[in-house]
Design an enzyme around this catalytic site. Structure first.
Site, PDB file in Angstrom:
ATOM      1  N   GLY A 131      77.848  14.022 -38.595  1.00  0.00           N
ATOM      2  CA  GLY A 131      78.712  15.393 -38.243  1.00  0.00           C
ATOM      3  C   GLY A 131      80.338  14.290 -37.957  1.00  0.00           C
ATOM      4  N   CYS A 132      80.994  15.425 -37.870  1.00  0.00           N
ATOM      5  CA  CYS A 132      82.320  14.776 -37.400  1.00  0.00           C
ATOM      6  C   CYS A 132      82.813  14.056 -36.292  1.00  0.00           C
ATOM      7  CB  CYS A 132      83.492  15.856 -37.866  1.00  0.00           C
ATOM      8  SG  CYS A 132      83.020  17.310 -36.142  1.00  0.00           S
ATOM      9  N   PHE A 133      81.764  14.462 -35.241  1.00  0.00           N
ATOM     10  CA  PHE A 133      82.261  13.986 -34.278  1.00  0.00           C
ATOM     11  C   PHE A 133      80.981  12.274 -33.462  1.00  0.00           C
ATOM     12  CE2 PHE A 133      83.181  17.548 -31.066  1.00  0.00           C
ATOM     13  CZ  PHE A 133      84.169  16.946 -30.844  1.00  0.00           C
ATOM     14  N   ALA A 134      79.748  12.248 -34.378  1.00  0.00           N
ATOM     15  CA  ALA A 134      79.511  11.140 -34.919  1.00  0.00           C
ATOM     16  C   ALA A 134      79.609  10.130 -35.158  1.00  0.00           C
ATOM     17  CB  ALA A 134      77.947  12.003 -35.465  1.00  0.00           C
ATOM     18  N   THR A 135      80.881  10.724 -36.660  1.00  0.00           N
ATOM     19  CA  THR A 135      81.502   9.610 -37.634  1.00  0.00           C
ATOM     20  C   THR A 135      82.414   8.580 -36.927  1.00  0.00           C
ATOM     21  OG1 THR A 135      81.472  11.322 -39.338  1.00  0.00           O
ATOM     22  CG2 THR A 135      82.959   9.628 -39.530  1.00  0.00           C
TER      23      THR A 135
END
Length: 322
Positions: A131-135
């Protein structure tokens, strides 16, 4: 040439993926599937690609004619597709949804964060794109976990552009609401927390502290600007050495000595990290483009790894900058 297929071709991440693949020297797009747009030109939906491609959407799925299949589908749809279709045994899959990000004996997808799992990705056939936030958050914390330094609660504030909400208009994504506005959503409960904790425990088995995450809707189109802080007794020079050592052989993460701004990463597959100490508190700033490093750019990075290509091929992109 690598023959590629895309399922779910009408959204923002698919548009960015198509843009990257039509300019990739080792890839040819075989089909872009979208049942609701079948027969229409790609540029009827992704108008920014006008003059760059004559591809049309199709409802067909010639899976036997491709080497890699990208899923740019809604969460839950990739799993349903795989349960109802017979896939060629050697077909490589990159899923941009969250269906397989949590590793399990029930599936054989590898979590596709190259800065964590590059060796595993090279040897696998199926990748679950992060995921984007996760990255952004993981890249800020992985070196600390690697050195067993995540022993206190981590406080995270991350603001994302409106493209993170997808292309379909909603009450919190249309211009008149989003412009000149800001709001939080899913505080402490965001779905990306599960994959973040999975990765941190992979490096620091003892990790069992709070990630106090406040996601924020920003009034800009793309990018993620994340700030994280935690208590850490290590001196700043040593922390910088730890980060530089961790990312030394990774192509897209950079430690900067200057306070960064979002335009340095927008339209690129880069992550910029900035480190500061205030007494015992370590402050980390992490910046990415949510559609590229946080989605489609990372998917192409994973494809390069799957097929033994140099990691940066097709991803040498100029930031917006101004």
């Amino acid at each position: 040439m690598i023959k590629a297929g895309i399922i779910g071709g009408a959204g923002y991440t698919a548009g960015e993926l198509i843009r990257l693949l039509i300019n990739h020297p080792d890839v040819e797009i075989e089909f872009v599937n979208s049942s609701s747009n079948a027969g229409n030109k790609i540029t009827d939906v992704h108008s920014g690609l006008f003059g760059e491609t004559n591809l049309t959407f199709t409802a067909e799925l010639p899976l036997d004619q491709i080497d890699v299949l990208f899923f740019c589908t809604a969460h839950g749809d990739t799993k349903k597709f795989m349960e109802t279709h017979s896939l060629p045994e050697k077909l490589k899959i990159i899923d941009l949804s969250m269906d397989f990000r949590i590793e399990s004996p029930e599936h054989d997808f590898i979590y596709g964060l190259p800065e964590l799992n590059r060796k595993r990705i090279i040897r696998c056939n199926r990748v679950a794109n992060p995921g984007c936030f996760a990255t952004a958050i993981q890249l800020a914390l992985l070196p600390l976990a690697k050195n067993l330094l995540l022993n206190n609660p981590v406080h995270i504030h991350a603001i994302t552009g409106s493209t993170g909400a997808g292309q379909k208009p909603s009450a919190t994504s249309h211009f008149s609401w989003r412009n000149d506005n800001i709001s939080i959503y899913k505080p402490f409960t965001h779905q990306h927390l599960a994959e973040i904790k999975q990765s941190l425990r992979q490096l620091q088995n003892s990790f069992d502290t709070d990630l106090n995450f406040i996601p924020v809707r920003g009034n800009f189109s793309r990018g993620i600007f994340a700030t994280l802080y935690t208590d850490c007794p290590v001196e700043l020079n040593e922390i910088k050495r730890i980060y530089e050592e961790y990312y030394d052989d990774h192509s897209f993460v950079f430690i900067t000595d200057k306070n960064p701004d979002l335009k340095q990463v927008v339209n690129t597959n880069k992550c910029l990290l900035y480190l500061e100490k205030f007494g015992n508190k370590l402050l980390i700033t992490s910046l990415i483009d949510n559609l590229l490093k946080g989605a489609s750019g990372q998917a192409v990075h994973n494809m390069n790894l799957l097929f033994g290509l140099e990691e940066t091929v097709g991803l040498r992109l100029k930031p917006s900058a101004f």
